[in-house]
Design an enzyme around this catalytic site. Sequence first.
Site, PDB file in Angstrom:
ATOM      1  N   GLY A  44     -18.943 -75.000  -5.043  1.00  0.00           N
ATOM      2  CA  GLY A  44     -18.145 -73.805  -4.146  1.00  0.00           C
ATOM      3  C   GLY A  44     -19.176 -72.695  -3.679  1.00  0.00           C
ATOM      4  N   GLY A  51     -23.299 -70.782  -3.890  1.00  0.00           N
ATOM      5  CA  GLY A  51     -24.889 -71.047  -4.254  1.00  0.00           C
ATOM      6  C   GLY A  51     -25.503 -72.328  -3.773  1.00  0.00           C
ATOM      7  CE1 TYR A  93     -33.023 -71.704 -19.061  1.00  0.00           C
ATOM      8  CE2 TYR A  93     -33.890 -70.082 -17.367  1.00  0.00           C
ATOM      9  CZ  TYR A  93     -32.754 -70.750 -18.029  1.00  0.00           C
ATOM     10  OH  TYR A  93     -31.679 -70.508 -17.590  1.00  0.00           O
ATOM     11  N   GLY A 124     -37.321 -73.157 -10.210  1.00  0.00           N
ATOM     12  CA  GLY A 124     -37.523 -71.739 -10.225  1.00  0.00           C
ATOM     13  C   GLY A 124     -36.633 -70.772  -9.597  1.00  0.00           C
ATOM     14  CB  ILE A 136     -33.105 -70.509  -5.515  1.00  0.00           C
ATOM     15  CG1 ILE A 136     -34.397 -71.451  -5.932  1.00  0.00           C
ATOM     16  CG2 ILE A 136     -32.636 -70.537  -4.023  1.00  0.00           C
ATOM     17  CD1 ILE A 136     -33.824 -73.098  -5.577  1.00  0.00           C
TER      18      ILE A 136
HETATM   19  C1  HXC Z   1     -23.235 -60.433 -23.538  1.00  0.00           C
HETATM   20  C2  HXC Z   1     -21.425 -61.432 -22.568  1.00  0.00           C
HETATM   21  C3  HXC Z   1     -22.091 -61.159 -21.172  1.00  0.00           C
HETATM   22  C4  HXC Z   1     -23.260 -60.518 -20.829  1.00  0.00           C
HETATM   23  C5  HXC Z   1     -20.194 -62.547 -20.941  1.00  0.00           C
HETATM   24  N1  HXC Z   1     -20.412 -62.250 -22.290  1.00  0.00           N
HETATM   25  N2  HXC Z   1     -21.124 -61.776 -20.215  1.00  0.00           N
HETATM   26  N3  HXC Z   1     -22.275 -61.360 -23.510  1.00  0.00           N
HETATM   27  N4  HXC Z   1     -23.830 -59.958 -22.302  1.00  0.00           N
HETATM   28  N5  HXC Z   1     -23.805 -60.085 -20.089  1.00  0.00           N
HETATM   29  C6  HXC Z   1     -19.685 -62.745 -23.361  1.00  0.00           C
HETATM   30  C7  HXC Z   1     -18.159 -62.020 -23.309  1.00  0.00           C
HETATM   31  O1  HXC Z   1     -18.230 -60.955 -23.868  1.00  0.00           O
HETATM   32  C8  HXC Z   1     -17.199 -63.160 -24.001  1.00  0.00           C
HETATM   33  O2  HXC Z   1     -17.328 -63.042 -25.264  1.00  0.00           O
HETATM   34  C9  HXC Z   1     -18.154 -64.521 -23.651  1.00  0.00           C
HETATM   35  O3  HXC Z   1     -19.372 -64.225 -23.308  1.00  0.00           O
HETATM   36  C10 HXC Z   1     -17.228 -65.125 -22.591  1.00  0.00           C
HETATM   37  O4  HXC Z   1     -17.130 -64.291 -21.537  1.00  0.00           O
HETATM   38  P1  HXC Z   1     -15.856 -64.709 -20.379  1.00  0.00           P
HETATM   39  O5  HXC Z   1     -16.064 -63.668 -19.429  1.00  0.00           O
HETATM   40  O6  HXC Z   1     -14.677 -64.551 -20.979  1.00  0.00           O
HETATM   41  O7  HXC Z   1     -16.207 -65.928 -20.025  1.00  0.00           O
HETATM   42  P2  HXC Z   1     -16.186 -66.739 -18.733  1.00  0.00           P
HETATM   43  O8  HXC Z   1     -14.921 -65.815 -17.590  1.00  0.00           O
HETATM   44  O9  HXC Z   1     -15.663 -68.230 -19.074  1.00  0.00           O
HETATM   45  O10 HXC Z   1     -17.355 -66.527 -17.681  1.00  0.00           O
HETATM   46  C11 HXC Z   1     -18.320 -67.560 -18.372  1.00  0.00           C
HETATM   47  C12 HXC Z   1     -19.653 -66.695 -17.946  1.00  0.00           C
HETATM   48  C13 HXC Z   1     -19.603 -65.914 -16.367  1.00  0.00           C
HETATM   49  C14 HXC Z   1     -20.939 -67.381 -18.129  1.00  0.00           C
HETATM   50  C15 HXC Z   1     -19.652 -65.401 -18.966  1.00  0.00           C
HETATM   51  O11 HXC Z   1     -20.954 -65.413 -16.492  1.00  0.00           O
HETATM   52  C16 HXC Z   1     -19.799 -67.029 -15.552  1.00  0.00           C
HETATM   53  O12 HXC Z   1     -18.461 -67.382 -15.216  1.00  0.00           O
HETATM   54  N6  HXC Z   1     -20.781 -67.630 -14.816  1.00  0.00           N
HETATM   55  C17 HXC Z   1     -20.555 -68.502 -13.745  1.00  0.00           C
HETATM   56  C18 HXC Z   1     -21.650 -68.461 -12.684  1.00  0.00           C
HETATM   57  C19 HXC Z   1     -23.035 -68.349 -13.467  1.00  0.00           C
HETATM   58  O13 HXC Z   1     -23.265 -67.776 -14.549  1.00  0.00           O
HETATM   59  N7  HXC Z   1     -24.168 -68.423 -12.635  1.00  0.00           N
HETATM   60  C20 HXC Z   1     -25.298 -68.147 -12.901  1.00  0.00           C
HETATM   61  C21 HXC Z   1     -26.351 -69.509 -13.151  1.00  0.00           C
HETATM   62  S1  HXC Z   1     -28.028 -69.346 -12.874  1.00  0.00           S
HETATM   63  P3  HXC Z   1     -16.492 -62.292 -26.241  1.00  0.00           P
HETATM   64  O14 HXC Z   1     -16.935 -62.598 -27.531  1.00  0.00           O
HETATM   65  O15 HXC Z   1     -16.461 -60.714 -25.890  1.00  0.00           O
HETATM   66  O16 HXC Z   1     -15.038 -62.708 -25.946  1.00  0.00           O
HETATM   67  C22 HXC Z   1     -28.718 -70.045 -14.166  1.00  0.00           C
HETATM   68  C23 HXC Z   1     -30.125 -70.336 -14.075  1.00  0.00           C
HETATM   69  C24 HXC Z   1     -30.716 -69.128 -13.587  1.00  0.00           C
HETATM   70  O17 HXC Z   1     -28.069 -70.935 -14.813  1.00  0.00           O
HETATM   71  C25 HXC Z   1     -32.272 -69.204 -13.762  1.00  0.00           C
HETATM   72  C26 HXC Z   1     -33.065 -68.335 -12.943  1.00  0.00           C
HETATM   73  C27 HXC Z   1     -34.623 -68.556 -12.709  1.00  0.00           C
HETATM   74  P1  NAP Z   2     -23.661 -69.904  -8.853  1.00  0.00           P
HETATM   75  O1  NAP Z   2     -23.550 -69.575  -7.580  1.00  0.00           O
HETATM   76  O2  NAP Z   2     -23.026 -68.887  -9.973  1.00  0.00           O
HETATM   77  O3  NAP Z   2     -23.106 -71.617  -9.171  1.00  0.00           O
HETATM   78  C1  NAP Z   2     -22.508 -71.869 -10.367  1.00  0.00           C
HETATM   79  C2  NAP Z   2     -21.186 -72.492  -9.827  1.00  0.00           C
HETATM   80  O4  NAP Z   2     -20.746 -73.161 -11.255  1.00  0.00           O
HETATM   81  C3  NAP Z   2     -20.146 -71.647  -9.616  1.00  0.00           C
HETATM   82  O5  NAP Z   2     -19.796 -72.344  -8.306  1.00  0.00           O
HETATM   83  C4  NAP Z   2     -19.080 -71.615 -10.435  1.00  0.00           C
HETATM   84  O6  NAP Z   2     -17.977 -71.772  -9.881  1.00  0.00           O
HETATM   85  C5  NAP Z   2     -19.234 -72.930 -11.095  1.00  0.00           C
HETATM   86  N1  NAP Z   2     -18.660 -73.012 -12.576  1.00  0.00           N
HETATM   87  C6  NAP Z   2     -19.099 -72.069 -13.638  1.00  0.00           C
HETATM   88  N2  NAP Z   2     -18.405 -72.381 -14.583  1.00  0.00           N
HETATM   89  C7  NAP Z   2     -17.619 -73.692 -14.388  1.00  0.00           C
HETATM   90  C8  NAP Z   2     -16.690 -74.400 -14.963  1.00  0.00           C
HETATM   91  N3  NAP Z   2     -16.591 -74.087 -16.192  1.00  0.00           N
HETATM   92  N4  NAP Z   2     -16.416 -75.566 -14.441  1.00  0.00           N
HETATM   93  C9  NAP Z   2     -16.567 -75.890 -13.077  1.00  0.00           C
HETATM   94  N5  NAP Z   2     -17.406 -75.125 -12.446  1.00  0.00           N
HETATM   95  C10 NAP Z   2     -17.940 -74.045 -12.981  1.00  0.00           C
HETATM   96  O7  NAP Z   2     -25.172 -70.192  -9.235  1.00  0.00           O
HETATM   97  P2  NAP Z   2     -26.435 -71.106  -8.536  1.00  0.00           P
HETATM   98  O8  NAP Z   2     -27.571 -70.253  -8.508  1.00  0.00           O
HETATM   99  O9  NAP Z   2     -25.952 -71.442  -7.466  1.00  0.00           O
HETATM  100  O10 NAP Z   2     -26.615 -72.197  -9.723  1.00  0.00           O
HETATM  101  C11 NAP Z   2     -26.565 -73.427  -9.734  1.00  0.00           C
HETATM  102  C12 NAP Z   2     -27.280 -74.141 -10.516  1.00  0.00           C
HETATM  103  O11 NAP Z   2     -28.709 -73.990 -10.421  1.00  0.00           O
HETATM  104  C13 NAP Z   2     -26.947 -74.002 -11.881  1.00  0.00           C
HETATM  105  O12 NAP Z   2     -26.950 -75.072 -12.788  1.00  0.00           O
HETATM  106  C14 NAP Z   2     -27.986 -73.067 -12.303  1.00  0.00           C
HETATM  107  O13 NAP Z   2     -28.104 -72.902 -13.853  1.00  0.00           O
HETATM  108  C15 NAP Z   2     -29.248 -73.695 -11.741  1.00  0.00           C
HETATM  109  N6  NAP Z   2     -30.306 -72.838 -11.384  1.00  0.00           N
HETATM  110  C16 NAP Z   2     -30.221 -71.772 -10.459  1.00  0.00           C
HETATM  111  C17 NAP Z   2     -31.553 -71.095 -10.348  1.00  0.00           C
HETATM  112  C18 NAP Z   2     -31.441 -69.996  -9.328  1.00  0.00           C
HETATM  113  O14 NAP Z   2     -32.408 -69.139  -9.240  1.00  0.00           O
HETATM  114  N7  NAP Z   2     -30.492 -69.638  -8.318  1.00  0.00           N
HETATM  115  C19 NAP Z   2     -32.574 -71.303 -11.083  1.00  0.00           C
HETATM  116  C20 NAP Z   2     -32.554 -72.354 -11.959  1.00  0.00           C
HETATM  117  C21 NAP Z   2     -31.375 -73.153 -12.147  1.00  0.00           C
HETATM  118  P3  NAP Z   2     -16.541 -71.172 -10.596  1.00  0.00           P
HETATM  119  O15 NAP Z   2     -16.942 -69.736 -11.139  1.00  0.00           O
HETATM  120  O16 NAP Z   2     -15.388 -70.868  -9.432  1.00  0.00           O
HETATM  121  O17 NAP Z   2     -16.071 -71.853 -11.602  1.00  0.00           O
END
Ligand code: HXC
Ligand code: NAP
Length: 281
Positions: A18, A20, A148, A190, A192
């Site tokens: 949905g 990114g 990483y 890397g 994005i």
């Molecule tokens: C420390 C944290 C935190 C933070 C959350 N927590 N954020 N702890 N620092 N910044 C803790 C909370 O306090 C909680 O623990 C537990 O993690 C779960 O948090 P919730 O918010 O209740 O969980 P949830 O609603 O399920 O959210 C999951 C999430 C959130 C991972 C924390 O960020 C999310 O929904 N992310 C989805 C999208 C995403 O992350 N996209 C990025 C992908 S980028 P406690 O003990 O307090 O209950 C990537 C690669 C990037 O992967 C590489 C770039 C080069």
């Molecule tokens: P993003 O937009 O945050 O994408 C993450 C997606 O995962 C969201 O659509 C989120 O939707 C979904 N998601 C999270 N938790 C989920 C769950 N429990 N069940 C189902 N869906 C879930 O970030 P992005 O940058 O596009 O990342 C996409 C992928 O690329 C990831 O695997 C990330 O690790 C990888 N990556 C990204 C980068 C970068 O620089 N962008 C670099 C290296 C690797 P909901 O929150 O609605 O569930």
Amino acid sequence: MFSDNLLNSKRILITGGGTGLGKAMANRFLQLGATVYICGRREEVLQKTTAELSATTQGPIHALPCDVRNLEAVETMIDAIWKSGPLDVLVNNAAGNFIARTEELSPRAFESVIGIVLLGTLHATMACGRRWLKANHPGTVLSISATYAPVGSAYVVPSAVSKAGVEALTRSLAVEWGNRGIRMNAIAPGPIPTQGAFSRVLPRPELEVLALDRNPMHRFGTKEELANLAAFLISDGSSYINGEVIRMDGGEFLQGAGEFSNLGRALTDKDWESLKPRKKS
Ligand code: HXC
Ligand code: NAP
């Protein structure tokens, strides 16, 4: 870059489709003729993306709310998809991540990220893989990792251990299932720019500057570059690529590894001149 029918008749599920990178892949796959399913936790986000991509591409795209951490929910989603026919491709893209000092993380923080990235990938891969094997149907799994994964990274430890597991799964099943028509590959991008990633792992402008400085090309990747690589890897044109993790980072990883790679910043043109051997008189 590709012929418009590259992915004709391919049925593809993108987890986290949905937003990114997942949304960008959905867009590209639709342009290339695929039928796309996207899932995520937030139904309104999925509906918005579905409406947008249906209007700008030929579709068809379907949205299925699902939390990939929940095995039962994944099985229910996969069953629902299979009712209209088997998938051909699974893209494990859903992820959770944030930067934090590891000693300050709660158990739930670890569980949350590991649940999405590692268990979510396992759940979806096994649900599709078992069905493909049973029906003798070919399939392709593409997982989105991170650069990483093989070396680890400070400050994103739950993600690093999970992505390392995803890469181990990719390589293991590439061998175990390769003789039965299933290909397993991954992309390690890397940085994005996406709202989801950058708000959590590069949440300040100075962190973006640091990331750019690490990159030989001095730029971030684009969603289109990622989507094109993904389209190639899931297409039949790449059918001998199995068990590979393709890094797409402008050379950032290698720059960090080379002993002398940062000399370019330390030495000026004048310095390089002075280092040349003196001409013998
Ligand atoms: C420390 C944290 C935190 C933070 C959350 N927590 N954020 N702890 N620092 N910044 C803790 C909370 O306090 C909680 O623990 C537990 O993690 C779960 O948090 P919730 O918010 O209740 O969980 P949830 O609603 O399920 O959210 C999951 C999430 C959130 C991972 C924390 O960020 C999310 O929904 N992310 C989805 C999208 C995403 O992350 N996209 C990025 C992908 S980028 P406690 O003990 O307090 O209950 C990537 C690669 C990037 O992967 C590489 C770039 C080069
Ligand atoms: P993003 O937009 O945050 O994408 C993450 C997606 O995962 C969201 O659509 C989120 O939707 C979904 N998601 C999270 N938790 C989920 C769950 N429990 N069940 C189902 N869906 C879930 O970030 P992005 O940058 O596009 O990342 C996409 C992928 O690329 C990831 O695997 C990330 O690790 C990888 N990556 C990204 C980068 C970068 O620089 N962008 C670099 C290296 C690797 P909901 O929150 O609605 O569930």
